[in-house]
Design an enzyme around this catalytic site. Sequence first.
Site, PDB file in Angstrom:
ATOM      1  N   ASN A   1       0.858  -1.187   0.000  1.00 17.24           N
ATOM      2  CA  ASN A   1       0.000   0.000   0.000  1.00 17.24           C
ATOM      3  C   ASN A   1       0.894   1.236   0.000  1.00 17.24           C
ATOM      4  O   ASN A   1       1.509   1.563   1.016  1.00 17.24           O
ATOM      5  CB  ASN A   1      -0.887  -0.060   1.267  1.00 17.24           C
ATOM      6  CG  ASN A   1      -1.694   1.200   1.471  1.00 17.24           C
ATOM      7  OD1 ASN A   1      -1.787   2.051   0.569  1.00 17.24           O
ATOM      8  ND2 ASN A   1      -2.291   1.337   2.646  1.00 17.24           N
TER       9      ASN A   1
ATOM     10  N   LYS B   1       0.094   4.285  -0.175  1.00 20.35           N
ATOM     11  CA  LYS B   1      -0.570   5.439   0.473  1.00 20.35           C
ATOM     12  C   LYS B   1      -0.375   6.704  -0.388  1.00 20.35           C
ATOM     13  O   LYS B   1      -0.313   6.601  -1.603  1.00 20.35           O
ATOM     14  CB  LYS B   1      -0.053   5.598   1.906  1.00 20.35           C
ATOM     15  CG  LYS B   1      -0.193   4.289   2.704  1.00 20.35           C
ATOM     16  CD  LYS B   1       0.051   4.440   4.177  1.00 20.35           C
ATOM     17  CE  LYS B   1      -0.149   3.094   4.878  1.00 20.35           C
ATOM     18  NZ  LYS B   1       0.072   3.134   6.299  1.00 20.35           N
TER      19      LYS B   1
ATOM     20  N   HIS C   1      -9.437   1.003   5.478  1.00 18.29           N
ATOM     21  CA  HIS C   1      -8.133   1.224   6.100  1.00 18.29           C
ATOM     22  C   HIS C   1      -8.291   2.146   7.305  1.00 18.29           C
ATOM     23  O   HIS C   1      -9.068   3.105   7.267  1.00 18.29           O
ATOM     24  CB  HIS C   1      -7.143   1.813   5.089  1.00 18.29           C
ATOM     25  CG  HIS C   1      -5.733   1.756   5.602  1.00 18.29           C
ATOM     26  ND1 HIS C   1      -5.258   2.654   6.508  1.00 18.29           N
ATOM     27  CD2 HIS C   1      -4.724   0.882   5.360  1.00 18.29           C
ATOM     28  CE1 HIS C   1      -3.998   2.348   6.807  1.00 18.29           C
ATOM     29  NE2 HIS C   1      -3.652   1.272   6.118  1.00 18.29           N
TER      30      HIS C   1
ATOM     31  N   GLU D   1      -6.540   4.445   8.472  1.00 19.59           N
ATOM     32  CA  GLU D   1      -6.279   5.875   8.262  1.00 19.59           C
ATOM     33  C   GLU D   1      -7.531   6.573   7.745  1.00 19.59           C
ATOM     34  O   GLU D   1      -7.845   7.697   8.142  1.00 19.59           O
ATOM     35  CB  GLU D   1      -5.090   6.046   7.295  1.00 19.59           C
ATOM     36  CG  GLU D   1      -3.773   5.774   8.008  1.00 19.59           C
ATOM     37  CD  GLU D   1      -2.656   5.270   7.114  1.00 19.59           C
ATOM     38  OE1 GLU D   1      -2.805   5.301   5.872  1.00 19.59           O
ATOM     39  OE2 GLU D   1      -1.637   4.823   7.662  1.00 19.59           O
TER      40      GLU D   1
ATOM     41  N   GLU E   1      -5.112  -5.379  10.726  1.00 17.66           N
ATOM     42  CA  GLU E   1      -4.113  -4.340  10.927  1.00 17.66           C
ATOM     43  C   GLU E   1      -4.373  -3.615  12.245  1.00 17.66           C
ATOM     44  O   GLU E   1      -5.137  -2.633  12.281  1.00 17.66           O
ATOM     45  CB  GLU E   1      -4.165  -3.318   9.790  1.00 17.66           C
ATOM     46  CG  GLU E   1      -3.862  -3.900   8.428  1.00 17.66           C
ATOM     47  CD  GLU E   1      -3.298  -2.834   7.490  1.00 17.66           C
ATOM     48  OE1 GLU E   1      -2.156  -2.991   7.065  1.00 17.66           O
ATOM     49  OE2 GLU E   1      -3.992  -1.845   7.219  1.00 17.66           O
TER      50      GLU E   1
ATOM     51  N   GLY F   1       2.614   1.951  10.860  1.00 21.77           N
ATOM     52  CA  GLY F   1       3.485   3.126  10.741  1.00 21.77           C
ATOM     53  C   GLY F   1       4.840   2.886  11.367  1.00 21.77           C
ATOM     54  O   GLY F   1       5.049   1.912  12.091  1.00 21.77           O
TER      55      GLY F   1
ATOM     56  N   SER G   1       3.843  -2.459  10.347  1.00 17.78           N
ATOM     57  CA  SER G   1       5.299  -2.495  10.544  1.00 17.78           C
ATOM     58  C   SER G   1       5.962  -3.792  10.063  1.00 17.78           C
ATOM     59  O   SER G   1       6.901  -4.275  10.694  1.00 17.78           O
ATOM     60  CB  SER G   1       5.650  -2.255  12.011  1.00 17.78           C
ATOM     61  OG  SER G   1       5.168  -1.000  12.422  1.00 17.78           O
TER      62      SER G   1
HETATM   63  P1  PGA Z   1       3.047  -0.006   7.676  1.00 19.03           P
HETATM   64  O1  PGA Z   1       1.555   0.224   7.123  1.00 19.03           O
HETATM   65  O2  PGA Z   1       3.600  -1.233   7.030  1.00 19.03           O
HETATM   66  O3  PGA Z   1       3.803   1.239   7.286  1.00 19.03           O
HETATM   67  O4  PGA Z   1       2.940  -0.166   9.162  1.00 19.03           O
HETATM   68  C1  PGA Z   1       0.683  -0.838   6.942  1.00 19.03           C
HETATM   69  C2  PGA Z   1      -0.661  -0.346   6.420  1.00 19.03           C
HETATM   70  O5  PGA Z   1      -1.095   0.746   6.821  1.00 19.03           O
HETATM   71  O6  PGA Z   1      -1.297  -1.018   5.595  1.00 19.03           O
END
Ligand code: PGA
Length: 346
Positions: free
Chosen positions: A98, A100, A184, A186, A256, A262, A303
Site C-alpha cells: 500500500n 498510500k 483502512h 487511516e 491491521e 506506521g 510495521s
Molecule cells: P506499515 O503500514 O507497514 O507502514 O505499518 C501498513 C498499512 O497501513 O497497511
Amino acid sequence: MNIRFKTRLPWPLSFSFARAIQNPAMEIWAGDVSNTAAAQAALLKRGMGNQAAREGLYSREWMMDAATVSHNEAVRPVTASLQHQAKVLKRKKYVFGNWKMNTNEAKAKSLAAAIVQGMPLDQSMQVAVFPPFPYLSVVRESLCASGIALGAQNLYPASEGAFTGEVSPGMLLDVGCQYVLLGHSERRQLLTETDAFINQKVRQALAAGLSVVLCIGESLQQRETQQTQQVLDAQLIAGLAGVNSADMQGVIIAYEPLWAIGKQGQQASPKQVQQEQHLIRQRISQMFGQASAESLVVLYGGSVNPDNAAGIFNTLGLDGVLIGADSLNAEQFLAIIQAGVNALVV
Ligand code: PGA
C-alpha cells in the site's frame, strides 16, 4: 509439524495412538508366540518414535527397520496420498504493498519497474501494489505481464454521477485494477469513515467484480481493555453485511492493529496474529459457513519489514502481509516477498 511449529503452537500436537502404533507389532507377531519378543521390540520402537515426534525430535532413525518391511509397504500408498493432499492444500502467499499518498509519477514508474525486475519466479506468490489514483495507469504499464496485480486504495460506492472528486469501481477496473483496499484505519480515523459506509463500498466493489481487501483492527486502548474480539467482530459483521457466501471468494481480510501501523508502530507478535486470524475465521465461519472460513485469505499489516517477515509468514493460519512503508523501497519489498517464497514449504 512439531519440529517446525512446536514453540509457537498454543496446544500440544500429539497422536491418535491406534493402528499407527500397533500395526507393525501386530504384523510381526501374527499370532505366533515365537514372534512375541520381536513384536514387543517393534512396539517399543514405534512408541519411542512417536514420543520423539511429539517432542519435535523425530528423524529417520526412528523409521521401522527391515523386520517390518511389509508394514512399510503397506503405509507407502498412505504416505503418497498425504503428500498429494499437502500439495493440494498448499496455499498461495500474498504480499500487498500500500503506497498510500506517496511517490510521484516518475517514482511510481521506477518503483514498479524495480519490483518487476527483482520479482522471484514463483507461481505460489500473489503480489499486488496499490499506488495513488493518478499513477494507476503508469504503474499498470510497468507491471505489464509480470503477474504482479494492481490495486486501488479506495473507491466511491456508486457507478457514476455527481460525486466530485470520487472514483467508481468501474473506473478502477478500466485502468486495470483487480483489488481495492477498503476500511483502512487511516480513512476510518482521518475521514471518519463508518462501518456502514465501508459496507456500501464493499458491496459495490464486489458487484462490479473487484476483489476487496477489507482492513480491520483495534486501537491500543481497545486491546488493553480486552475489547479486541468485540471490535474485530463488529467490523466484520457490519463491513460484510449483505454479502453472500459466493461473493466471499472476492474478499480478503487484512488484520491491521492500529498500534502496529506506521514507523512508530510496535509489531504484533506471531502469537497475537495467530489468535486474531483464528477469531476472524471463527466469525466468518458463523456468518458464511466453514468452507468460506477455511478458504478465506487473511493478511497481517503493521510495521512488516524484511527482518520480521519470516516470522510473520510462518504464523499458522496467516496467508500473507499488507505492507505500508516498506513497500516504497523495492529492495525491502522484494526481501519481504523472498521471505514469503522461503516460507512456502510450510
Ligand atoms: P506499515 O503500514 O507497514 O507502514 O505499518 C501498513 C498499512 O497501513 O497497511
